[in-house]
Design a protein around this motif. Structure first.
Motif, mmCIF file in Angstrom:
data_model
loop_
_atom_site.group_PDB
_atom_site.id
_atom_site.type_symbol
_atom_site.label_atom_id
_atom_site.label_comp_id
_atom_site.label_asym_id
_atom_site.label_seq_id
_atom_site.Cartn_x
_atom_site.Cartn_y
_atom_site.Cartn_z
ATOM 1 N N SER A 151 -85.858 -34.692 -91.646
ATOM 2 C CA SER A 151 -85.976 -34.938 -90.197
ATOM 3 C C SER A 151 -85.483 -33.719 -89.445
ATOM 4 O O SER A 151 -86.168 -33.177 -88.579
ATOM 5 C CB SER A 151 -85.127 -36.151 -89.790
ATOM 6 O OG SER A 151 -85.463 -37.277 -90.544
ATOM 7 N N SER A 167 -83.360 -24.017 -85.711
ATOM 8 C CA SER A 167 -84.825 -23.958 -85.549
ATOM 9 C C SER A 167 -85.318 -22.583 -85.132
ATOM 10 O O SER A 167 -86.394 -22.152 -85.524
ATOM 11 C CB SER A 167 -85.246 -24.913 -84.442
ATOM 12 O OG SER A 167 -85.403 -26.170 -84.944
ATOM 13 N N ARG A 201 -100.025 -36.874 -88.048
ATOM 14 C CA ARG A 201 -99.518 -38.155 -87.517
ATOM 15 C C ARG A 201 -100.677 -39.039 -87.050
ATOM 16 O O ARG A 201 -100.613 -40.265 -87.181
ATOM 17 C CB ARG A 201 -98.507 -37.890 -86.383
ATOM 18 C CG ARG A 201 -97.204 -37.373 -86.937
ATOM 19 C CD ARG A 201 -96.217 -36.863 -85.917
ATOM 20 N NE ARG A 201 -95.036 -36.344 -86.608
ATOM 21 C CZ ARG A 201 -94.026 -35.725 -86.013
ATOM 22 N NH1 ARG A 201 -94.033 -35.524 -84.710
ATOM 23 N NH2 ARG A 201 -93.003 -35.288 -86.727
ATOM 24 N N GLU A 259 -93.912 -37.823 -92.310
ATOM 25 C CA GLU A 259 -94.413 -37.362 -91.000
ATOM 26 C C GLU A 259 -93.523 -37.824 -89.845
ATOM 27 O O GLU A 259 -94.002 -38.048 -88.736
ATOM 28 C CB GLU A 259 -95.860 -37.831 -90.769
ATOM 29 C CG GLU A 259 -96.885 -37.192 -91.680
ATOM 30 C CD GLU A 259 -96.903 -35.666 -91.575
ATOM 31 O OE1 GLU A 259 -96.349 -35.139 -90.592
ATOM 32 O OE2 GLU A 259 -97.452 -35.024 -92.482
ATOM 33 N N GLY A 260 -92.239 -37.970 -90.122
ATOM 34 C CA GLY A 260 -91.295 -38.368 -89.078
ATOM 35 C C GLY A 260 -91.017 -39.858 -89.161
ATOM 36 O O GLY A 260 -91.935 -40.674 -89.060
ATOM 37 N N ARG A 318 -88.203 -37.092 -75.662
ATOM 38 C CA ARG A 318 -88.383 -35.698 -75.204
ATOM 39 C C ARG A 318 -89.656 -35.565 -74.369
ATOM 40 O O ARG A 318 -89.682 -34.891 -73.354
ATOM 41 C CB ARG A 318 -88.435 -34.741 -76.403
ATOM 42 C CG ARG A 318 -87.061 -34.381 -76.953
ATOM 43 C CD ARG A 318 -87.153 -33.200 -77.907
ATOM 44 N NE ARG A 318 -87.876 -33.533 -79.120
ATOM 45 C CZ ARG A 318 -87.310 -34.046 -80.214
ATOM 46 N NH1 ARG A 318 -86.012 -34.256 -80.236
ATOM 47 N NH2 ARG A 318 -88.028 -34.331 -81.275
ATOM 48 N N ARG A 340 -90.023 -34.412 -70.523
ATOM 49 C CA ARG A 340 -90.708 -33.158 -70.170
ATOM 50 C C ARG A 340 -91.900 -33.351 -69.244
ATOM 51 O O ARG A 340 -92.206 -32.484 -68.445
ATOM 52 C CB ARG A 340 -91.200 -32.465 -71.445
ATOM 53 C CG ARG A 340 -90.111 -31.589 -72.013
ATOM 54 C CD ARG A 340 -90.601 -30.758 -73.145
ATOM 55 N NE ARG A 340 -89.470 -30.514 -74.037
ATOM 56 C CZ ARG A 340 -89.572 -30.153 -75.285
ATOM 57 N NH1 ARG A 340 -90.751 -29.997 -75.819
ATOM 58 N NH2 ARG A 340 -88.517 -29.944 -76.013
HETATM 59 O O1 UCC Z 1 -94.003 -35.705 -94.568
HETATM 60 C C1 UCC Z 1 -94.777 -34.799 -94.701
HETATM 61 C C2 UCC Z 1 -96.118 -34.839 -95.381
HETATM 62 C C3 UCC Z 1 -96.496 -36.169 -95.952
HETATM 63 C C4 UCC Z 1 -97.893 -36.226 -96.377
HETATM 64 C C5 UCC Z 1 -98.893 -36.205 -95.249
HETATM 65 C C6 UCC Z 1 -99.397 -37.544 -94.913
HETATM 66 C C7 UCC Z 1 -100.310 -37.559 -93.732
HETATM 67 C C8 UCC Z 1 -100.911 -38.909 -93.481
HETATM 68 C C9 UCC Z 1 -101.637 -39.436 -94.642
HETATM 69 C C10 UCC Z 1 -102.139 -40.786 -94.474
HETATM 70 C C11 UCC Z 1 -102.433 -41.448 -95.755
HETATM 71 S S1 UCC Z 1 -94.535 -33.288 -94.072
HETATM 72 C C12 UCC Z 1 -93.017 -33.340 -93.323
HETATM 73 C C13 UCC Z 1 -93.084 -33.968 -91.994
HETATM 74 N N1 UCC Z 1 -91.857 -33.728 -91.324
HETATM 75 C C14 UCC Z 1 -91.643 -34.148 -90.116
HETATM 76 O O2 UCC Z 1 -92.447 -34.804 -89.510
HETATM 77 C C15 UCC Z 1 -90.348 -33.703 -89.471
HETATM 78 C C16 UCC Z 1 -89.727 -34.778 -88.637
HETATM 79 N N2 UCC Z 1 -88.818 -34.168 -87.671
HETATM 80 C C17 UCC Z 1 -89.251 -33.839 -86.423
HETATM 81 O O3 UCC Z 1 -90.383 -34.122 -86.035
HETATM 82 C C18 UCC Z 1 -88.238 -33.201 -85.548
HETATM 83 O O4 UCC Z 1 -88.392 -33.749 -84.233
HETATM 84 C C19 UCC Z 1 -88.426 -31.665 -85.481
HETATM 85 C C20 UCC Z 1 -88.377 -31.069 -86.877
HETATM 86 C C21 UCC Z 1 -89.723 -31.244 -84.827
HETATM 87 C C22 UCC Z 1 -87.223 -31.201 -84.657
HETATM 88 O O5 UCC Z 1 -86.970 -29.852 -84.789
HETATM 89 P P1 UCC Z 1 -86.315 -29.050 -83.600
HETATM 90 O O6 UCC Z 1 -86.250 -27.643 -83.979
HETATM 91 O O7 UCC Z 1 -85.048 -29.717 -83.172
HETATM 92 O O8 UCC Z 1 -87.439 -29.216 -82.508
HETATM 93 P P2 UCC Z 1 -87.442 -29.014 -80.975
HETATM 94 O O9 UCC Z 1 -86.376 -28.090 -80.506
HETATM 95 O O10 UCC Z 1 -87.542 -30.337 -80.333
HETATM 96 O O11 UCC Z 1 -88.850 -28.288 -80.818
HETATM 97 C C23 UCC Z 1 -89.097 -26.966 -81.196
HETATM 98 C C24 UCC Z 1 -90.447 -26.586 -80.585
HETATM 99 C C25 UCC Z 1 -90.533 -26.910 -79.105
HETATM 100 O O12 UCC Z 1 -91.434 -25.961 -78.551
HETATM 101 P P3 UCC Z 1 -90.946 -24.876 -77.450
HETATM 102 O O13 UCC Z 1 -89.894 -24.079 -78.161
HETATM 103 O O14 UCC Z 1 -92.200 -24.108 -77.165
HETATM 104 O O15 UCC Z 1 -90.420 -25.685 -76.314
HETATM 105 C C26 UCC Z 1 -91.171 -28.269 -79.081
HETATM 106 O O16 UCC Z 1 -91.836 -28.522 -77.873
HETATM 107 O O17 UCC Z 1 -91.478 -27.349 -81.190
HETATM 108 C C27 UCC Z 1 -92.157 -28.151 -80.230
HETATM 109 N N3 UCC Z 1 -92.414 -29.449 -80.829
HETATM 110 C C28 UCC Z 1 -93.574 -30.068 -80.727
HETATM 111 N N4 UCC Z 1 -94.719 -29.750 -80.116
HETATM 112 C C29 UCC Z 1 -91.581 -30.185 -81.579
HETATM 113 N N5 UCC Z 1 -92.189 -31.301 -82.001
HETATM 114 C C30 UCC Z 1 -93.431 -31.258 -81.484
HETATM 115 C C31 UCC Z 1 -94.568 -32.114 -81.562
HETATM 116 N N6 UCC Z 1 -94.530 -33.253 -82.249
HETATM 117 N N7 UCC Z 1 -95.693 -31.755 -80.917
HETATM 118 C C32 UCC Z 1 -95.745 -30.606 -80.204
#
Ligand code: UCC
Ligand code: FAD
Length: 578
Positions: A190, A242, A307, A437-438, A449, A453
């Motif tokens: 995560s 990050s 997602r 995928e979260g 967030r 925003r």
């Molecule tokens: O699990 C995985 C693969 C499995 C197989 C695939 C199956 C698909 C379906 C099949 C069906 C049968 S792969 C691993 C997946 N892992 C995750 O999903 C990670 C979960 N954690 C998060 O989502 C967290 O929220 C993080 C990692 C994104 C948080 O990291 P940070 O560094 O704290 O993130 P910040 O500071 O919130 O965001 C950093 C930047 C920002 O952009 P800027 O710097 O320009 O402002 C955010 O706006 O990233 C941008 N950002 C996003 N933009 C963060 N999340 C998003 C988003 N979801 N969309 C757009």
């Protein structure tokens, strides 16, 4: 002895009754909502392409391959017969058939050819929706492949990823590549920003070598991957958090002796479900990479796509179990009549159907928004809504899929628990949908967030109002419209109160808030669909039933003080029995 009925060595009698199995029929013809939705929205020319025969193939042939993938799971061969380390992942022939079929059917390509303009994603995802429950989880590599193509396209299709892009999006099976998505490390999946230890060491030719350990890598038989690492400076130092993460592209290749270059497959994971698909732990040692990317923000494009795929698979799993359960109810009898004639049993199936319909409409609406964005048709409202609804649809459908599939298994009685019926696999595979995928909580925080925003709540309210407006003169839908409108007012009240509280207040409310957004928006979609001129009485009934939910749980719980500062210590005391 004979006269007394005792026959020495005779076989025990097992009786003459054998229960008929549930039959998977043409999943397209069996899905009134899907057909109605496509009839309503897709242009005629797209609808002409939807050959029914192919959908029949899912029931006849593809479903058997899917089963074969489950019973012949991948295995890892570490060494060749002469002791050389090869780390070969052996997959079943059925898994390979799935790859070829996916290319031929354009299951990724359709999203990039964009032959149907803004409707291309709806068309692509409705094919995946039918394919998914029979695909032996091949939809997992397809999701990541689609996500990788999206990332490459958003960065710009040029060397060194232009060849990869063309292979990810081709319809030619012999050229088709799949991609991995290697983000998770042992310290955190995560919290990727803190958890990533992998370092990228710059080389004199401008490329990098990667050293690290990736803890979860799905569909590890992929041809390429996107991954995250920290670039070392000349002193060997890296930037923490990050901000220090960069995105890398790597091809997964082998040398002439068949050895993986720069990668060791530590082991394949022994998993609850998704057994059809290899998930490995990888040691990266000297994996050659392309140039620096843009870290978390860049891979976020992949997250949006995967997602959405996750949500398609969730809705599809619900639909499949409902289709099988309703067929079984015509074949199984209890207490003197078929299950279909027991109103309580049918009520149970009807509740599953309502959840499935809601999930389907929510998923397809997000696909519609994605298609609009990609074809340059999106308004600013569409773009904000797509960002807000992507985590909402993923978290809501992921959870509901487990509930509906679990209920579905029960509708087969004991047979639902028996492995070789193929039914338990549906539940095992559904369980992962809320984890990868979260997770639900992590995505709920992402929703917060977005809300902060882009005035997400205002957008949501605006769109929901617009969707139910057309129904205001339809008397049969009046209770549903009233429920959505009053839930929206409650939501607005919640936001006003929350704005006056400390930040921890909203964090505690995050999951309930995400659920409220999902339920209210879905209610509006069901109402809107029921107002369509081609809608059936069942569409109206489904909307009414959905709107009997607590549509705004965040307001209900707020009224009970669930997010007050006194709550966290009480929760902790309860959990740890202090
Ligand atoms: O699990 C995985 C693969 C499995 C197989 C695939 C199956 C698909 C379906 C099949 C069906 C049968 S792969 C691993 C997946 N892992 C995750 O999903 C990670 C979960 N954690 C998060 O989502 C967290 O929220 C993080 C990692 C994104 C948080 O990291 P940070 O560094 O704290 O993130 P910040 O500071 O919130 O965001 C950093 C930047 C920002 O952009 P800027 O710097 O320009 O402002 C955010 O706006 O990233 C941008 N950002 C996003 N933009 C963060 N999340 C998003 C988003 N979801 N969309 C757009
Ligand atoms: P943790 O982050 O340790 O989370 C544990 C619990 O804490 C969760 O319930 C979570 O919701 C909760 N939590 C965490 N942070 C918070 C918070 N701030 N507030 C409230 N609650 C919180 N990853 C890849 O990169 N590539 C893959 O191909 C891949 N394939 C996978 C295949 C399978 C079958 C599985 C099960 C996982 C796969 N993953 C993959 C990993 C997956 O993405 C992660 O497991 C997932 O993102 C959760 O990370 P974690 O395991 O580190 O859990």
């Amino acid at each position: 002895w004979e006269a007394a009925g005792y026959l020495p060595f005779s076989r025990a009698k097992i009786g003459s009754f054998f229960q008929e199995r549930p039959v998977l029929k043409n999943p397209f013809l069996e899905d009134a909502l899907l057909r109605g939705y496509l009839r309503r929205h897709l242009p005629q020319e797209v609808r002409r392409r939807k050959a029914c025969k192919k959908k029949q193939r899912v029931a006849n042939e593809v479903d058997d391959w899917g089963r074969e993938c489950e019973v012949t799971p991948p295995r890892l061969v570490h060494f060749d017969p002469w002791g050389r380390r090869v780390d070969h992942i052996v997959t079943s022939p059925a898994w390979k058939h799935m790859k070829d079929l996916s290319a031929q059917e354009g299951l990724v390509a359709i999203g990039y050819e964009r032959s149907f303009g803004e409707w291309s994603r709806v068309y692509q995802m409705s094919k995946l929706y039918i394919f998914s429950p029979s695909s032996g989880l091949y939809t997992c590599p397809l999701a990541m492949t689609d996500g990788a193509a999206k990332v490459i396209q958003s960065i710009g299709v040029s060397w060194p990823t232009d060849e990869a892009y063309s292979r990810l999006t081709t319809r030619q099976p012999d050229r088709f590549w799949t991609s991995g998505q290697w983000m998770t490390e042992r310290q955190g999946g995560s919290d990727v920003g803190s958890g990533t230890e992998t370092v990228a060491v710059p080389q004199t030719d401008g490329s990098y070598k990667l050293h690290g350990f990736k803890w979860f890598t799905s569909a590890t038989d992929a041809d390429m991957t996107l991954t995250l690492a920290r670039i070392q400076d000349r002193t060997g130092a890296t930037t923490p958090g990050s901000r220090g993460l960069s995105l890398f592209y790597a091809e997964v290749s082998r040398d002439e002796e068949g050895r993986l270059k720069g990668i060791e497959v530590q082991r394949l994971k022994d998993k609850l479900g998704t057994r059809q698909m290899p998930t490995a732990e990888l040691l990266l040692d000297g994996l050659q990479l392309s140039e620096e990317g843009r870290g978390v923000a860049s891979i976020a494009n992949m997250l949006t796509i995967t997602r959405i795929h996750n949500s398609v698979s969730a809705a599809a799993a619900m639909r499949r179990v409902v289709q099988l359960a309703r067929d079984y109810a015509t074949r199984r009898s209890a207490f003197g009549k078929p299950l279909k004639d027991h109103p309580l049993h049918i009520q149970t199936l009807a509740r599953m159907e309502v959840e499935t319909r809601g999930a389907f409409l929510l998923v397809m609406d997000v696909c519609r928004l994605l298609g609009r964005e990609e074809s340059g048709m999106a308004t600013q409202l569409d773009t904000h809504l797509l960002r807000l609804l992507t985590p909402v649809v993923k978290l809501y459908t992921g959870k509901q899929a487990v509930a509906v599939v679990s209920e579905g298994l029960e509708s087969f009685g004991g047979q639902g628990y028996i492995e070789d019926t193929g039914l338990p696999g549906l539940l095992r595979d559904a369980q992962v949908l809320s984890i990868w995928e979260g997770t639900t909580n992590v995505l709920s925080l992402d929703v917060l967030r977005c809300v902060a925003r882009s005035s997400g709540m205002v957008l949501h309210a605006y769109v929901t109002h617009a969707k139910v407006q057309g129904a205001s003169s339809v008397s049969s839908l009046a209770p549903a419209v009233k429920a959505v409108n009053s839930a929206l007012s409650e939501l607005e009240d919640f936001v006003q109160v929350a704005a006056t509280r400390a930040p921890g207040y909203l964090e505690l409310a995050a999951r309930d808030l995400a659920y409220s957004l999902a339920r209210i928006y879905t209610g509006a979609l069901l109402i809107d669909h029921a107002c369509w001129k081609g809608a059936s009485p069942s569409d109206t009934y489904a909307a009414l039933r959905w709107c009997e939910h607590d549509l705004c749980p965040v307001a209900t719980k707020q009224a009970r003080g669930c997010y007050d500062p006194s709550t966290p210590p009480l929760d902790a005391a309860l959990v740890y029995d202090r």
